[in-house]
Design an enzyme around this catalytic site. Structure first.
Site, mmCIF file in Angstrom:
data_model
loop_
_atom_site.group_PDB
_atom_site.id
_atom_site.type_symbol
_atom_site.label_atom_id
_atom_site.label_comp_id
_atom_site.label_asym_id
_atom_site.label_seq_id
_atom_site.Cartn_x
_atom_site.Cartn_y
_atom_site.Cartn_z
ATOM 1 N N ALA A 1 0.601 -1.516 0.111
ATOM 2 C CA ALA A 1 -0.007 -0.171 0.118
ATOM 3 C C ALA A 1 0.675 0.793 0.129
ATOM 4 C CB ALA A 1 -0.729 0.065 0.908
ATOM 5 N N LEU A 2 1.781 1.495 -1.143
ATOM 6 C CA LEU A 2 2.919 1.947 -0.369
ATOM 7 C C LEU A 2 2.367 3.780 -1.644
ATOM 8 C CD1 LEU A 2 5.661 0.193 -2.804
ATOM 9 C CD2 LEU A 2 5.291 0.186 -0.602
ATOM 10 N N HIS B 1 6.748 5.736 1.478
ATOM 11 C CA HIS B 1 7.784 4.931 0.155
ATOM 12 C C HIS B 1 8.437 5.495 -0.332
ATOM 13 C CE1 HIS B 1 3.790 2.387 2.520
ATOM 14 N NE2 HIS B 1 5.469 1.870 3.072
ATOM 15 N N GLN C 1 2.900 -9.133 13.120
ATOM 16 C CA GLN C 1 2.763 -7.845 14.075
ATOM 17 C C GLN C 1 1.860 -7.281 14.008
ATOM 18 O OE1 GLN C 1 5.736 -6.648 10.875
ATOM 19 N NE2 GLN C 1 4.207 -4.432 10.992
#
Length: 282
Positions: free
Chosen positions: A32-33, A37, A61
C-alpha cells in the site's frame, strides 16, 4: 525492475550483484505504498547501486486480526510506483515462503519495545523483529531505509541490529506529510476525505504545543495535547507519551534528555482507523 517471490531467486540475483561489487539498499514495506515510501526508495536509489523493496504484509506483527484484514493490499499499483522510482527488485513473497513453519524466536529490548506501541499492541515488536531480521538475512543489505513516522519501530530495530550484529546501516528518513500536515500512511487510504481533514488536527495540535516548552511542564504539555485532540469530534487519543528520544523512557522535565519526542496514537473516524505520529520537542 524484477518482481521476485522466492528467497532462493532473490539471493541468487543478489549474489550476481555482489560479485560485481554493487552496493545494496533495502526498503522494507508492507505494501500500500505512498509518497512516504517513494521518498525512501528515492534515497536508496541515490545511495546504492541496487535497491530491493520488500512488499510483505507480515502477520506476526498484528495482534489484532481485524486490523490485519483491513490493511490495504495494492500489489499492482505498488510495483508500478517502484518501477517509476527506479527500484531494482520488488520482493513480494507469500506468507508460506517467509514462514514455512512458525517463527518461535523472541526479542526483548526494554524499555524501547515495552512502552507505547509495545504496551498497547502486545507481541507487535516481536513480530517486527522476526520479519526485519529475516529480510536482513535474505538481502544482506549495506543500508536499510525506514521512515521516521514509525519512530519507535526504528529505535527497536536499532537495538536488534546491535544485538544480532547485523552489518547493515539503518537510515532513518523524515516523515512525509500531506499538505494538511497529516503524516502519510498506508492506513490513510481507509479514511474518508472528511476523516482525513479531521485527522490533520493531530499534527496541528502537536505543533501548537511546541512553544509551550518554554513555560509549561511536560505534564502540562501532555494534557494540553490530549485534551485538545479529544475535543475534536471523531478523534480519540489512545496514548500520548513524551519520551527520551533514545531510550523511549518517559521524561518528567525538559532537561532530562538531549532529545525529547512526543509520540501519539489516535483513533480516527467511525471504523475507527488507528493513526500514529510524533513531534520533536528538544
Amino acid at each position: 525492475m524484477k518482481v521476485i517471490t522466492t528467497i532462493k531467486e532473490l539471493q541468487a540475483l543478489l549474489s550476481e550483484y555482489r560479485s560485481a561489487s554493487k552496493s545494496v539498499g533495502l526498503v522494507p514495506t508492507m505494501g500500500a505504498l505512498h509518497a512516504g515510501h517513494a521518498s525512501l526508495v528515492d534515497r536508496s536509489v541515490a545511495e546504492n547501486d541496487v535497491t530491493v523493496v520488500s512488499i510483505f504484509l507480515n502477520p506476526t506483527q498484528f495482534n489484532d486480526k481485524t486490523d490485519l484484514e483491513k490493511y490495504p493490499r495494492t500489489l499492482e499499483a505498488d510495483c508500478q510506483l517502484l518501477e517509476e522510482h527506479g527500484a531494482t527488485i520488488a520482493f513480494a513473497p507469500s506468507v508460506s515462503e517467509v514462514y514455512p513453519e512458525p517463527d518461535t524466536r523472541t526479542f526483548s529490548y526494554p524499555p524501547t519495545d515495552s512502552v507505547m506501541e509495545g504496551a498497547f499492541r502486545p507481541g507487535h515488536f516481536n513480530g517486527v523483529c522476526q520479519i526485519v531480521s529475516k529480510l536482513f538475512t535474505y538481502v544482506d543489505a549495506d543500508r536499510a531505509y525506514f521512515g521516521e513516522k514509525d519512530f519507535q519501530q526504528i529505535a527497536v530495530i536499532r537495538r536488534m541490529v546491535d544485538d544480532l550484529k547485523f552489518r547493515v546501516q539503518i537510515v532513518s528518513c523524515p516523515v512525509i506529510r500531506e499538505e494538511s500536515g497529516l503524516a502519510r500512511s498506508s492506513r490513510n487510504t481507509l479514511l474518508s476525505e472528511e476523516e482525513r481533514q479531521t485527522a490533520a488536527n493531530i499534527y496541528r495540535i502537536m505543533k501548537q504545543s511546541l512553544p509551550m516548552v518554554e513555560t509549561a511542564t511536560v505534564a502540562e504539555v501532555h494534557d494540553y495535547v490530549v485534551n485538545e485532540i479529544n475535543a475534536v469530534p471523531g478523534l480519540e487519543v489512545q496514548y500520548y507519551s513524551i519520551v527520551d528520544g533514545e531510550t523511549l523512557a518517559d521524561v518528567k522535565s525538559w532537561d532530562e534528555a538531549d532529545h525529547i519526542v512526543g509520540c501519539i496514537t489516535v483513533y480516527c473516524g467511525a471504523a475507527p482507523i488507528r493513526l500514529i505520529d510524533h513531534i520533536k520537542y528538544v
